[in-house]
Design a protein around this motif. Structure first.
Motif, mmCIF file in Angstrom:
data_model
loop_
_atom_site.group_PDB
_atom_site.id
_atom_site.type_symbol
_atom_site.label_atom_id
_atom_site.label_comp_id
_atom_site.label_asym_id
_atom_site.label_seq_id
_atom_site.Cartn_x
_atom_site.Cartn_y
_atom_site.Cartn_z
ATOM 1 N N ALA A 17 -15.235 -10.610 -21.807
ATOM 2 C CA ALA A 17 -15.260 -10.605 -20.342
ATOM 3 C C ALA A 17 -13.835 -10.672 -19.785
ATOM 4 O O ALA A 17 -13.503 -9.974 -18.816
ATOM 5 C CB ALA A 17 -16.089 -11.758 -19.819
ATOM 6 N N LEU A 18 -12.998 -11.496 -20.404
ATOM 7 C CA LEU A 18 -11.625 -11.609 -19.940
ATOM 8 C C LEU A 18 -10.855 -10.306 -20.153
ATOM 9 O O LEU A 18 -10.117 -9.856 -19.280
ATOM 10 C CB LEU A 18 -10.930 -12.762 -20.673
ATOM 11 N N LEU A 19 -11.034 -9.682 -21.306
ATOM 12 C CA LEU A 19 -10.384 -8.412 -21.587
ATOM 13 C C LEU A 19 -10.855 -7.330 -20.617
ATOM 14 O O LEU A 19 -10.054 -6.544 -20.105
ATOM 15 C CB LEU A 19 -10.647 -7.984 -23.031
ATOM 16 N N THR A 20 -12.147 -7.295 -20.343
ATOM 17 C CA THR A 20 -12.695 -6.310 -19.402
ATOM 18 C C THR A 20 -12.096 -6.509 -18.012
ATOM 19 O O THR A 20 -11.706 -5.539 -17.347
ATOM 20 C CB THR A 20 -14.228 -6.415 -19.350
ATOM 21 N N ALA A 21 -12.000 -7.746 -17.557
ATOM 22 C CA ALA A 21 -11.425 -8.022 -16.232
ATOM 23 C C ALA A 21 -9.950 -7.622 -16.189
ATOM 24 O O ALA A 21 -9.477 -7.031 -15.207
ATOM 25 C CB ALA A 21 -11.582 -9.496 -15.889
ATOM 26 N N ALA A 22 -9.211 -7.916 -17.262
ATOM 27 C CA ALA A 22 -7.794 -7.564 -17.296
ATOM 28 C C ALA A 22 -7.603 -6.048 -17.298
ATOM 29 O O ALA A 22 -6.725 -5.518 -16.605
ATOM 30 C CB ALA A 22 -7.133 -8.186 -18.524
ATOM 31 N N LEU A 23 -8.410 -5.344 -18.088
ATOM 32 C CA LEU A 23 -8.291 -3.884 -18.129
ATOM 33 C C LEU A 23 -8.688 -3.246 -16.800
ATOM 34 O O LEU A 23 -8.059 -2.281 -16.364
ATOM 35 C CB LEU A 23 -9.132 -3.322 -19.271
ATOM 36 N N ASN A 24 -9.705 -3.770 -16.147
ATOM 37 C CA ASN A 24 -10.106 -3.246 -14.833
ATOM 38 C C ASN A 24 -8.991 -3.451 -13.804
ATOM 39 O O ASN A 24 -8.701 -2.556 -13.000
ATOM 40 C CB ASN A 24 -11.390 -3.912 -14.355
ATOM 41 N N HIS A 25 -8.362 -4.618 -13.837
ATOM 42 C CA HIS A 25 -7.260 -4.886 -12.907
ATOM 43 C C HIS A 25 -6.088 -3.949 -13.185
ATOM 44 O O HIS A 25 -5.495 -3.377 -12.249
ATOM 45 C CB HIS A 25 -6.818 -6.341 -13.041
ATOM 46 N N THR A 26 -5.743 -3.775 -14.448
ATOM 47 C CA THR A 26 -4.629 -2.910 -14.816
ATOM 48 C C THR A 26 -4.901 -1.473 -14.408
ATOM 49 O O THR A 26 -4.028 -0.782 -13.866
ATOM 50 C CB THR A 26 -4.368 -2.989 -16.332
ATOM 51 N N TRP A 27 -6.108 -1.001 -14.648
ATOM 52 C CA TRP A 27 -6.455 0.376 -14.287
ATOM 53 C C TRP A 27 -6.428 0.575 -12.775
ATOM 54 O O TRP A 27 -5.952 1.602 -12.288
ATOM 55 C CB TRP A 27 -7.822 0.761 -14.841
ATOM 56 N N ALA A 28 -6.894 -0.396 -12.015
ATOM 57 C CA ALA A 28 -6.876 -0.284 -10.549
ATOM 58 C C ALA A 28 -5.438 -0.221 -10.036
ATOM 59 O O ALA A 28 -5.124 0.566 -9.134
ATOM 60 C CB ALA A 28 -7.617 -1.458 -9.921
ATOM 61 N N TRP A 29 -4.547 -1.044 -10.607
ATOM 62 C CA TRP A 29 -3.147 -1.027 -10.199
ATOM 63 C C TRP A 29 -2.508 0.321 -10.529
ATOM 64 O O TRP A 29 -1.820 0.915 -9.707
ATOM 65 C CB TRP A 29 -2.388 -2.154 -10.904
ATOM 66 N N TYR A 30 -2.730 0.812 -11.740
ATOM 67 C CA TYR A 30 -2.187 2.097 -12.174
ATOM 68 C C TYR A 30 -2.703 3.235 -11.285
ATOM 69 O O TYR A 30 -1.939 4.099 -10.851
ATOM 70 C CB TYR A 30 -2.566 2.345 -13.633
ATOM 71 N N ASP A 31 -3.987 3.217 -10.996
ATOM 72 C CA ASP A 31 -4.593 4.257 -10.161
ATOM 73 C C ASP A 31 -3.996 4.248 -8.751
ATOM 74 O O ASP A 31 -3.723 5.300 -8.176
ATOM 75 C CB ASP A 31 -6.101 4.063 -10.114
ATOM 76 N N ALA A 32 -3.759 3.055 -8.207
ATOM 77 C CA ALA A 32 -3.165 2.959 -6.868
ATOM 78 C C ALA A 32 -1.735 3.505 -6.872
ATOM 79 O O ALA A 32 -1.329 4.209 -5.937
ATOM 80 C CB ALA A 32 -3.180 1.514 -6.389
ATOM 81 N N GLN A 33 -0.964 3.195 -7.905
ATOM 82 C CA GLN A 33 0.408 3.687 -7.985
ATOM 83 C C GLN A 33 0.448 5.208 -8.098
ATOM 84 O O GLN A 33 1.250 5.871 -7.433
ATOM 85 C CB GLN A 33 1.133 3.062 -9.186
ATOM 86 N N ILE A 34 -0.399 5.774 -8.924
ATOM 87 C CA ILE A 34 -0.438 7.229 -9.091
ATOM 88 C C ILE A 34 -0.891 7.902 -7.801
ATOM 89 O O ILE A 34 -0.343 8.932 -7.391
ATOM 90 C CB ILE A 34 -1.353 7.606 -10.279
ATOM 91 N N SER A 35 -1.870 7.316 -7.122
ATOM 92 C CA SER A 35 -2.351 7.892 -5.854
ATOM 93 C C SER A 35 -1.229 7.924 -4.815
ATOM 94 O O SER A 35 -1.062 8.913 -4.105
ATOM 95 C CB SER A 35 -3.532 7.093 -5.318
ATOM 96 N N ARG A 36 -0.466 6.839 -4.734
ATOM 97 C CA ARG A 36 0.652 6.814 -3.775
ATOM 98 C C ARG A 36 1.713 7.852 -4.130
ATOM 99 O O ARG A 36 2.260 8.509 -3.244
ATOM 100 C CB ARG A 36 1.284 5.418 -3.746
ATOM 101 N N SER A 37 1.985 7.985 -5.400
ATOM 102 C CA SER A 37 2.991 8.969 -5.822
ATOM 103 C C SER A 37 2.550 10.391 -5.481
ATOM 104 O O SER A 37 3.342 11.199 -4.997
ATOM 105 C CB SER A 37 3.238 8.865 -7.326
ATOM 106 N N ILE A 38 1.304 10.687 -5.720
ATOM 107 C CA ILE A 38 0.781 12.023 -5.409
ATOM 108 C C ILE A 38 0.806 12.262 -3.901
ATOM 109 O O ILE A 38 1.132 13.367 -3.443
ATOM 110 C CB ILE A 38 -0.627 12.191 -6.001
ATOM 111 N N GLN A 39 0.505 11.230 -3.116
ATOM 112 C CA GLN A 39 0.557 11.381 -1.663
ATOM 113 C C GLN A 39 1.976 11.676 -1.189
ATOM 114 O O GLN A 39 2.176 12.511 -0.303
ATOM 115 C CB GLN A 39 0.062 10.116 -0.972
ATOM 116 N N VAL A 40 2.962 11.004 -1.755
ATOM 117 C CA VAL A 40 4.353 11.245 -1.361
ATOM 118 C C VAL A 40 4.747 12.685 -1.676
ATOM 119 O O VAL A 40 5.369 13.367 -0.854
ATOM 120 C CB VAL A 40 5.294 10.239 -2.061
ATOM 121 N N VAL A 41 4.376 13.162 -2.847
ATOM 122 C CA VAL A 41 4.696 14.540 -3.222
ATOM 123 C C VAL A 41 3.987 15.523 -2.290
ATOM 124 O O VAL A 41 4.580 16.503 -1.834
ATOM 125 C CB VAL A 41 4.336 14.802 -4.697
#
Length: 95
Positions: A17-41
């Protein structure tokens, strides 16, 4: 005497459960960063396209001062420039 567990230790069944929560948080952060980068471009591409369209429109409409510095209001490549003189001036009447 009973053996006590060190503080902060948790049962192994909580690891998944802890690993799943950590991976979900990491993926959400990564997805937000990539989305912002694509928007800037995307914004940069749209802005560049708008500026290029305005620049070409100013040149095609013979609005040379709007086309930027260096055009000087008279672009010799697109005007009726004559090396003999300015066609707007009357001819010299001296013999």
């Amino acid at each position: 005497m009973t053996v006590s567990k060190p503080p902060g230790e948790h049962p192994p069944q909580d690891d998944t459960a802890l690993l799943t929560a950590a991976l979900n948080h990491t993926w959400a952060w990564y997805d937000a960063q990539i989305s912002r980068s694509i928007q800037v471009v995307n914004y940069a591409l749209v802005g560049g396209a708008i500026l290029a369209t305005a620049y070409v429109g100013a040149i095609n409409g013979k609005h040379y001062p709007l086309a930027g510095p260096g055009s000087g209001g008279r672009n010799r490549a697109h005007s009726d420039y004559s090396p003999a003189g300015d066609p707007a001036e009357p001819p010299d009447r001296r013999g």
